[in-house]
Design an enzyme around this catalytic site. Sequence first.
Site, PDB file in Angstrom:
ATOM      1  N   TYR A 294     -39.757 -31.750  39.235  1.00  0.00           N
ATOM      2  CA  TYR A 294     -40.627 -32.252  38.162  1.00  0.00           C
ATOM      3  C   TYR A 294     -40.207 -31.698  36.795  1.00  0.00           C
ATOM      4  O   TYR A 294     -40.370 -32.355  35.771  1.00  0.00           O
ATOM      5  CB  TYR A 294     -42.105 -31.972  38.469  1.00  0.00           C
ATOM      6  CG  TYR A 294     -42.563 -30.555  38.200  1.00  0.00           C
ATOM      7  CD1 TYR A 294     -42.907 -30.142  36.915  1.00  0.00           C
ATOM      8  CD2 TYR A 294     -42.664 -29.622  39.223  1.00  0.00           C
ATOM      9  CE1 TYR A 294     -43.319 -28.840  36.661  1.00  0.00           C
ATOM     10  CE2 TYR A 294     -43.076 -28.329  38.987  1.00  0.00           C
ATOM     11  CZ  TYR A 294     -43.399 -27.939  37.702  1.00  0.00           C
ATOM     12  OH  TYR A 294     -43.802 -26.659  37.441  1.00  0.00           O
TER      13      TYR A 294
ATOM     14  N   LYS B 268     -50.809 -19.004  30.262  1.00  0.00           N
ATOM     15  CA  LYS B 268     -49.799 -19.995  29.846  1.00  0.00           C
ATOM     16  C   LYS B 268     -49.809 -21.123  30.879  1.00  0.00           C
ATOM     17  O   LYS B 268     -49.462 -20.907  32.043  1.00  0.00           O
ATOM     18  CB  LYS B 268     -48.422 -19.322  29.800  1.00  0.00           C
ATOM     19  CG  LYS B 268     -47.284 -20.309  29.607  1.00  0.00           C
ATOM     20  CD  LYS B 268     -45.929 -19.624  29.663  1.00  0.00           C
ATOM     21  CE  LYS B 268     -44.817 -20.664  29.700  1.00  0.00           C
ATOM     22  NZ  LYS B 268     -43.500 -20.066  29.930  1.00  0.00           N
TER      23      LYS B 268
ATOM     24  N   ALA C 141     -43.417 -14.487  27.456  1.00  0.00           N
ATOM     25  CA  ALA C 141     -43.985 -15.568  28.262  1.00  0.00           C
ATOM     26  C   ALA C 141     -43.307 -15.549  29.616  1.00  0.00           C
ATOM     27  O   ALA C 141     -42.155 -15.159  29.728  1.00  0.00           O
ATOM     28  CB  ALA C 141     -43.735 -16.907  27.578  1.00  0.00           C
TER      29      ALA C 141
ATOM     30  N   ILE D 218     -36.782  -3.986  24.349  1.00  0.00           N
ATOM     31  CA  ILE D 218     -36.726  -5.249  23.600  1.00  0.00           C
ATOM     32  C   ILE D 218     -38.110  -5.607  23.041  1.00  0.00           C
ATOM     33  O   ILE D 218     -38.257  -5.897  21.863  1.00  0.00           O
ATOM     34  CB  ILE D 218     -36.157  -6.378  24.508  1.00  0.00           C
ATOM     35  CG1 ILE D 218     -34.635  -6.274  24.539  1.00  0.00           C
ATOM     36  CG2 ILE D 218     -36.571  -7.753  24.035  1.00  0.00           C
ATOM     37  CD1 ILE D 218     -33.949  -6.675  23.243  1.00  0.00           C
TER      38      ILE D 218
ATOM     39  N   ALA E 129     -37.747  -4.228  32.947  1.00  0.00           N
ATOM     40  CA  ALA E 129     -36.908  -4.245  34.151  1.00  0.00           C
ATOM     41  C   ALA E 129     -37.032  -2.925  34.911  1.00  0.00           C
ATOM     42  O   ALA E 129     -37.225  -2.914  36.132  1.00  0.00           O
ATOM     43  CB  ALA E 129     -35.451  -4.508  33.773  1.00  0.00           C
TER      44      ALA E 129
ATOM     45  N   ILE F 139     -38.017 -12.447  32.671  1.00  0.00           N
ATOM     46  CA  ILE F 139     -38.802 -11.670  33.641  1.00  0.00           C
ATOM     47  C   ILE F 139     -38.715 -12.302  35.031  1.00  0.00           C
ATOM     48  O   ILE F 139     -38.722 -11.601  36.043  1.00  0.00           O
ATOM     49  CB  ILE F 139     -40.237 -11.490  33.117  1.00  0.00           C
ATOM     50  CG1 ILE F 139     -40.150 -10.442  31.996  1.00  0.00           C
ATOM     51  CG2 ILE F 139     -41.207 -11.056  34.207  1.00  0.00           C
ATOM     52  CD1 ILE F 139     -41.332 -10.358  31.099  1.00  0.00           C
TER      53      ILE F 139
ATOM     54  N   GLN G  26     -47.378 -25.318  43.834  1.00  0.00           N
ATOM     55  CA  GLN G  26     -47.147 -24.973  42.420  1.00  0.00           C
ATOM     56  C   GLN G  26     -48.434 -24.375  41.867  1.00  0.00           C
ATOM     57  O   GLN G  26     -49.456 -25.050  41.795  1.00  0.00           O
ATOM     58  CB  GLN G  26     -46.765 -26.233  41.639  1.00  0.00           C
ATOM     59  CG  GLN G  26     -46.701 -26.047  40.139  1.00  0.00           C
ATOM     60  CD  GLN G  26     -45.667 -25.010  39.715  1.00  0.00           C
ATOM     61  OE1 GLN G  26     -44.485 -25.210  39.867  1.00  0.00           O
ATOM     62  NE2 GLN G  26     -46.136 -23.887  39.178  1.00  0.00           N
TER      63      GLN G  26
HETATM   64  C1  FAD Z   1     -35.299 -12.537  21.799  1.00  0.00           C
HETATM   65  C2  FAD Z   1     -35.737 -12.386  23.212  1.00  0.00           C
HETATM   66  C3  FAD Z   1     -36.867 -13.062  23.669  1.00  0.00           C
HETATM   67  C4  FAD Z   1     -37.259 -12.957  25.008  1.00  0.00           C
HETATM   68  N1  FAD Z   1     -38.342 -13.651  25.442  1.00  0.00           N
HETATM   69  C5  FAD Z   1     -38.653 -13.620  26.754  1.00  0.00           C
HETATM   70  C6  FAD Z   1     -39.739 -14.365  27.256  1.00  0.00           C
HETATM   71  O1  FAD Z   1     -40.469 -15.040  26.545  1.00  0.00           O
HETATM   72  N2  FAD Z   1     -39.980 -14.316  28.592  1.00  0.00           N
HETATM   73  C7  FAD Z   1     -39.222 -13.565  29.454  1.00  0.00           C
HETATM   74  O2  FAD Z   1     -39.485 -13.563  30.647  1.00  0.00           O
HETATM   75  N3  FAD Z   1     -38.218 -12.811  28.983  1.00  0.00           N
HETATM   76  C8  FAD Z   1     -37.909 -12.832  27.672  1.00  0.00           C
HETATM   77  N4  FAD Z   1     -36.885 -12.077  27.212  1.00  0.00           N
HETATM   78  C9  FAD Z   1     -36.185 -11.177  28.151  1.00  0.00           C
HETATM   79  C10 FAD Z   1     -37.005  -9.922  28.344  1.00  0.00           C
HETATM   80  O3  FAD Z   1     -37.287  -9.340  27.087  1.00  0.00           O
HETATM   81  C11 FAD Z   1     -36.269  -8.915  29.174  1.00  0.00           C
HETATM   82  O4  FAD Z   1     -35.785  -9.550  30.301  1.00  0.00           O
HETATM   83  C12 FAD Z   1     -37.187  -7.800  29.602  1.00  0.00           C
HETATM   84  O5  FAD Z   1     -37.938  -7.280  28.558  1.00  0.00           O
HETATM   85  C13 FAD Z   1     -36.408  -6.712  30.266  1.00  0.00           C
HETATM   86  O6  FAD Z   1     -35.648  -5.996  29.367  1.00  0.00           O
HETATM   87  P1  FAD Z   1     -34.875  -4.743  29.970  1.00  0.00           P
HETATM   88  O7  FAD Z   1     -35.865  -3.825  30.594  1.00  0.00           O
HETATM   89  O8  FAD Z   1     -33.753  -5.250  30.791  1.00  0.00           O
HETATM   90  O9  FAD Z   1     -34.214  -4.081  28.686  1.00  0.00           O
HETATM   91  P2  FAD Z   1     -34.873  -3.276  27.475  1.00  0.00           P
HETATM   92  O10 FAD Z   1     -36.243  -3.711  27.164  1.00  0.00           O
HETATM   93  O11 FAD Z   1     -33.867  -3.340  26.373  1.00  0.00           O
HETATM   94  O12 FAD Z   1     -34.958  -1.777  28.006  1.00  0.00           O
HETATM   95  C14 FAD Z   1     -33.813  -0.949  28.090  1.00  0.00           C
HETATM   96  C15 FAD Z   1     -34.234   0.451  28.480  1.00  0.00           C
HETATM   97  O13 FAD Z   1     -33.079   1.228  28.700  1.00  0.00           O
HETATM   98  C16 FAD Z   1     -33.249   2.481  28.054  1.00  0.00           C
HETATM   99  N5  FAD Z   1     -31.937   3.051  27.781  1.00  0.00           N
HETATM  100  C17 FAD Z   1     -30.871   2.433  27.165  1.00  0.00           C
HETATM  101  N6  FAD Z   1     -29.843   3.330  27.059  1.00  0.00           N
HETATM  102  C18 FAD Z   1     -30.273   4.488  27.631  1.00  0.00           C
HETATM  103  C19 FAD Z   1     -29.686   5.775  27.829  1.00  0.00           C
HETATM  104  N7  FAD Z   1     -28.446   6.068  27.394  1.00  0.00           N
HETATM  105  N8  FAD Z   1     -30.433   6.734  28.415  1.00  0.00           N
HETATM  106  C20 FAD Z   1     -31.685   6.476  28.856  1.00  0.00           C
HETATM  107  N9  FAD Z   1     -32.281   5.283  28.711  1.00  0.00           N
HETATM  108  C21 FAD Z   1     -31.584   4.314  28.094  1.00  0.00           C
HETATM  109  C22 FAD Z   1     -34.076   2.181  26.824  1.00  0.00           C
HETATM  110  O14 FAD Z   1     -34.716   3.336  26.322  1.00  0.00           O
HETATM  111  C23 FAD Z   1     -35.071   1.179  27.438  1.00  0.00           C
HETATM  112  O15 FAD Z   1     -36.108   1.888  28.073  1.00  0.00           O
HETATM  113  C24 FAD Z   1     -36.508 -12.137  25.877  1.00  0.00           C
HETATM  114  C25 FAD Z   1     -35.400 -11.442  25.413  1.00  0.00           C
HETATM  115  C26 FAD Z   1     -35.005 -11.562  24.108  1.00  0.00           C
HETATM  116  C27 FAD Z   1     -33.788 -10.829  23.644  1.00  0.00           C
END
Ligand code: FAD
Length: 511
Positions: free
Chosen positions: A454, A75, A47, A42, A13, A358, A163
Amino acid sequence: MINDVVIVGGGTAGWMTATYLKAAFGDRVDITLVESPRIPTIGVGEATFSTVRHFFDYLGLDESEWMPQCAASYKLAIRFENWRGDGTHFYHPFERLRVSDGFTLADWHLRLNGAGEPFDRACYVTPWLCENRRSPRLLDGSLFAGELDGSLGRSTLEEQRAQFPYAYHFDAAQLATYLTGIGVKQGVRHVLDDVTAVGQDERGWISHVTTKEHGDVTGGLFVDCTGFRSLLINQTLGENFRSFTDVLPNNRAVALRVPREEQELINPYTTATAMDAGWIWTIPLYGRNGTGYVYSDEFCSPEEAERALRAFAAPGRDDLEANHIRMRIGRNERSWVGNCVAVGLSSGFVEPLESTGIFFIQHAIEQLVKHFPDERWEPRLIDGYNDKVARVIDGVREFLVLHYRATARADTPYWKETKAREIPPFLAEFLEIAATRLPDESTIYPYYHGFELYSWITMLLGLGHAPQGARPALAHLDPAGARAQFAGLRAEAERMVSVLPTAHEYLTSLR
Ligand SMILES: Cc1cc2nc3c(=O)[nH]c(=O)nc-3n(C[C@H](O)[C@H](O)[C@H](O)COP(=O)(O)OP(=O)(O)OC[C@H]3O[C@@H](n4cnc5c(N)ncnc54)[C@H](O)[C@@H]3O)c2cc1C
């Protein structure tokens, strides 16, 4: 003018937001990204949706360059296994239904009692490519659906007309690293440090974040990308989080990275296999599979889930480390509060069954650009953003609840409970209508949420929630045209299978 943005968090993100804002606004907006060197992202194999290509094209990134660096693969669909009982499967492809005489081939499939094939193979080309592990591209790089090839340039989800036939699997951690390189080159200030406190002004808005070693970082707009921690929007600003666990029971996952023994057996699809207390994803990356069991801890302990996952995906590989994850399912009442916008898991998340995490990020950052504020912080602009984000997440929630309600599976306490939970009002009415006829544009969730007609039809028929019969009008129409379309589709699928390389051959050629 608001021209300084601080992003906290360096997962998918954080870096998608940073690189997208830079691509959109260039040097007119300064961006600082603070990410903890200590708190992991995470990072399970991920995917995506076919529309993610708007993101890559907006940034001007070429598949041949980024895919090999992120262990990426193609995919074409999600394969649902065992959702109608053990031994069953069907594909949810990225492919619209063809139409004959004003009715979709799905309607005609019901009228012709199957037309000799299961619904998905009769109505779509994609399942044939999946079963034969085909690449959507020929070895010269051209796409099988040639008219859809070429960059979309600086376009957004709202302009999607056709699509596109595929999405990607990739290693989210490698993508974040790749985007870090791009972002830093574009001029993003990268601060590797922990945020230890969040400062607020007299209005309660965020004035700065305090880091351990780099002092205070100030800005005009703050983007919370801290994942499930939600350091800014929930922990600091106290925004209300609306849980979805009343309708979607899964709240935990355990993941494993499994080396693939035979590299050439790379499937061009995600698999979602129904289990006793949830389901297992298999995401084939180049070189390994990402797998994980998504489950409800009311029905399965973390130890049981890990045991089941190991037995399913990696028997005899006790050396592989399991990653246990607690999932926060739901969304913030508002994802933009004051001068803080939450993007990614800090904003909202439904379970990963349809790979929407994502997609939510991409949608949020496109909308952030469209609703970018100035010093007036126009409340209606902010409300507009919040409405769009809420509707997308709520629409996906309805679509996912459909997966659990439409399947007849009720053979374990978990599957029984999925039928006993509350049903959202929209979906209750939808299912009532769907028992009498296949849905059309006017009966599916009415706001943009990434899934087209669909997809709703595919899940109903794939899961076994077919209407009581075909639409009566079809009894009065000549089926010759539809029969010709079914035959033509089959011939097209067989031709594609014969000319396209395997996914492994194509991906290897990229390297
Ligand atoms: C089990 C699971 C399966 C998933 N599968 C899919 C999938 O197949 N397809 C899909 O599109 N999405 C999937 N997702 C969702 C996807 O993983 C997330 O939407 C995506 O990776 C974004 O995560 P994020 O960046 O929001 O959070 P995170 O990856 O958790 O990143 C958080 C960030 O914040 C930082 N941070 C936290 N606290 C602090 C602090 N105090 N100071 C500084 N930095 C800090 C961390 O260091 C890290 O860099 C899945 C999620 C889960 C839980």
